[in-house]
Design an enzyme around this catalytic site. Structure first.
Site, short mmCIF file in Angstrom:
data_model
loop_
_atom_site.label_atom_id
_atom_site.label_comp_id
_atom_site.label_asym_id
_atom_site.label_seq_id
_atom_site.Cartn_x
_atom_site.Cartn_y
_atom_site.Cartn_z
N GLU A 77 -31.02 -12.34 -4.63
CA GLU A 77 -30.05 -11.61 -5.45
C GLU A 77 -28.61 -11.96 -5.09
OE1 GLU A 77 -30.86 -7.43 -6.10
OE2 GLU A 77 -28.77 -7.03 -6.59
N LYS A 257 -32.53 1.62 -3.32
CA LYS A 257 -32.82 0.21 -3.67
C LYS A 257 -31.68 -0.67 -3.18
CE LYS A 257 -32.72 -3.61 -6.39
NZ LYS A 257 -31.63 -4.60 -6.40
N ASP A 273 -42.50 -7.41 8.28
CA ASP A 273 -43.24 -7.04 7.07
C ASP A 273 -42.36 -6.15 6.18
OD1 ASP A 273 -44.93 -5.73 5.26
OD2 ASP A 273 -46.59 -5.61 6.67
N HIS A 370 -19.97 -8.42 -9.28
CA HIS A 370 -21.33 -8.89 -9.44
C HIS A 370 -21.37 -10.13 -10.34
CE1 HIS A 370 -24.98 -6.93 -8.16
NE2 HIS A 370 -25.61 -7.38 -9.23
C1 MEV Z 1 -27.96 -3.45 -7.15
O1 MEV Z 1 -28.91 -4.40 -6.70
C2 MEV Z 1 -27.82 -2.30 -6.16
C3 MEV Z 1 -26.99 -1.09 -6.64
O2 MEV Z 1 -27.51 -0.64 -7.89
C4 MEV Z 1 -27.12 -0.03 -5.59
C5 MEV Z 1 -26.54 1.31 -5.98
O3 MEV Z 1 -26.52 1.64 -7.19
O4 MEV Z 1 -26.16 2.07 -5.06
C6 MEV Z 1 -25.56 -1.49 -6.87
#
Ligand code: MEV
Length: 415
Positions: A77, A257, A273, A370
């Site tokens: 990513e 995430k 792992d 991003h």
């Molecule tokens: C993107 O991979 C991760 C985010 O969505 C995490 C978040 O929203 O805190 C930017």
């Protein structure tokens, strides 16, 4: 009809040939497989074809427990590694992350079904405690020699006929899956001989006996944005965002995430792992009935305070760690951490990653940064040759539009 019969028995060369035939692979595709053949990889998995590479970059000068740590991160990513570095930079404005590892034990579960008398089982385990622990330790003697091994047994009654005998194991520098499974099976066989019906014996990945706590205090001034938002404003919004995670599981999952973007990348690079870590973290986030964020950010005076508690059981020996040269290299890049140092580092990566993401979200939004970072991927996606990527990336950034149509137009102009 494709013929896959006996595929697992074939040599790698034969397997490659069979795959080429069955899937009508092109010469280029076959060459790609051949280029990425790896002798160690072939020993690691079944039906081996080739090693699928994951881009690996460095998180630099992550401040953890008074040290500045280099952390290799493996992820597909874009912007994850940039964000982690950004988080580390903000954290370096203060004293950095401080961690405490409360305990480091792995649980094995020997699950018993159709138990005639659960009270009698409890008595049996209590009266045979020393013997059962000995059986476990004899199954993996080197662990006990190193001061680790099976330390405790508990009986957990699930209902009138179902119970679990838990064994708690100190796996020393290992992640412990093998040792705990071996010990659990050894105890299971004694329980079977004693007449109990064992349904299964396996470790639990819910590592609540291996908690690491990490804290950081970031001076709010370090959070100010180039676009003119003050550090105090950013800090207040980060704290507000953190509160939302206690109320909305939808937001909490996304925040976690994001934290896992960093944690998994570092865990993968360290040869550990990722699925075990992932499963444990999500289960921990759901403890108490409502899924919540794994970090907590609050403002105190001139500082933004961040904290997290994570069930994290990692290893610096065992599994792929001793055999994969790239993993050895990654440990060298981290200055060969002890297992506790690695655990603390991974928790700090999580805090850094989460801080950077939330700061971006409550200020400029993530798309600006991003998309700028994804410009390289976009350039490749529309067919730019690697030599054309820098010019096309620059043109995309200048245009401020990060979509395929613009990328195609700009590439045509460049050519
Ligand atoms: C993107 O991979 C991760 C985010 O969505 C995490 C978040 O929203 O805190 C930017």
């Amino acid at each position: 009809m494709a013929n896959w019969q006996g595929f697992y028995k074939l040599s790698w060369q034969e397997r490659l040939q069979r795959t080429i035939e069955n899937k009508n692979l092109t010469a280029d595709q076959a060459a790609l497989i051949t280029q990425h053949y790896d002798m160690v990889g072939e020993q690691q998995v079944e039906n081996y074809l080739y090693n699928f590479g994951v881009p690996t970059g460095l998180l630099l000068e992550l401040p953890v427990d008074g040290r500045l740590v280099t952390v290799p991160m493996s992820t597909e990513e874009p912007s994850v590694i940039a964000a982690a570095n950004n988080g580390a930079r903000m954290m370096r404005a203060g004293a950095g992350v401080q961690t405490v590892i409360e305990s480091r034990l792995v649980r094995g579960q020997i699950i018993l079904d159709n138990v005639a008398d659960v009270v009698a089982l409890q008595t049996y385990v209590e009266t045979h405690l020393t013997q059962l622990l000995q059986v476990a330790n004899d199954a993996h003697p080197s662990m006990a020699k190193r001061g680790g091994g099976a330390k405790a047994l508990t009986v957990e009654v699930l209902d009138a006929q179902t119970a679990i005998v838990n064994v708690l194991v100190d796996p020393k520098a290992a992640m412990g899956a093998n040792v705990v499974n071996t010990m659990s099976e050894a105890i299971a066989s004694v329980l079977r001989q004693a007449g109990y019906e064992v349904l299964m014996a396996i470790l639990s990945n819910f590592a609540t006996e291996s908690l690491v706590k990490a804290k950081v205090a970031v001076p709010v001034t370090a959070l100010a944005t180039k676009q003119g938002m003050s550090g105090a404003d950013v800090a207040a919004k980060i704290a507000a965002a953190s509160r939302i995670e206690t109320l909305s599981p939808y937001r909490a999952v996304t925040s976690n995430k994001g934290m896992l973007n960093g944690i998994e990348a570092a865990v993968l690079a360290s040869g550990n792992d990722t699925r075990a870590v992932n499963a444990a973290l999500h289960a921990y986030a759901a403890q108490g009935g409502q899924y919540h964020g794994l970090t907590r950010w609050t403002v105190q005076g001139e500082e933004l305070l961040g904290e997290t508690t994570l069930p994290l059981i990692l290893g610096v020996v065992g599994g792929s760690i001793g055999i994969v040269p790239a993993v050895k290299l990654n440990h060298a890049l981290m200055d060969n951490p002890t297992v506790n140092e690695l655990t603390s580092t991974i928790a700090a990566v999580g805090l850094a990653q989460n801080l950077a993401a939330i700061r971006a979200l409550v200020s400029t939004g993530i798309q600006a940064g991003h998309m700028a970072l994804q410009a390289k991927s976009l350039a490749l996606q529309v067919g730019a040759a690697p030599a054309e990527v820098p010019a096309l990336t620059a043109a995309l950034q200048q245009a401020g539009k990060f979509n395929e149509t613009t990328a195609r137009e700009l590439l045509a102009k460049l050519r």
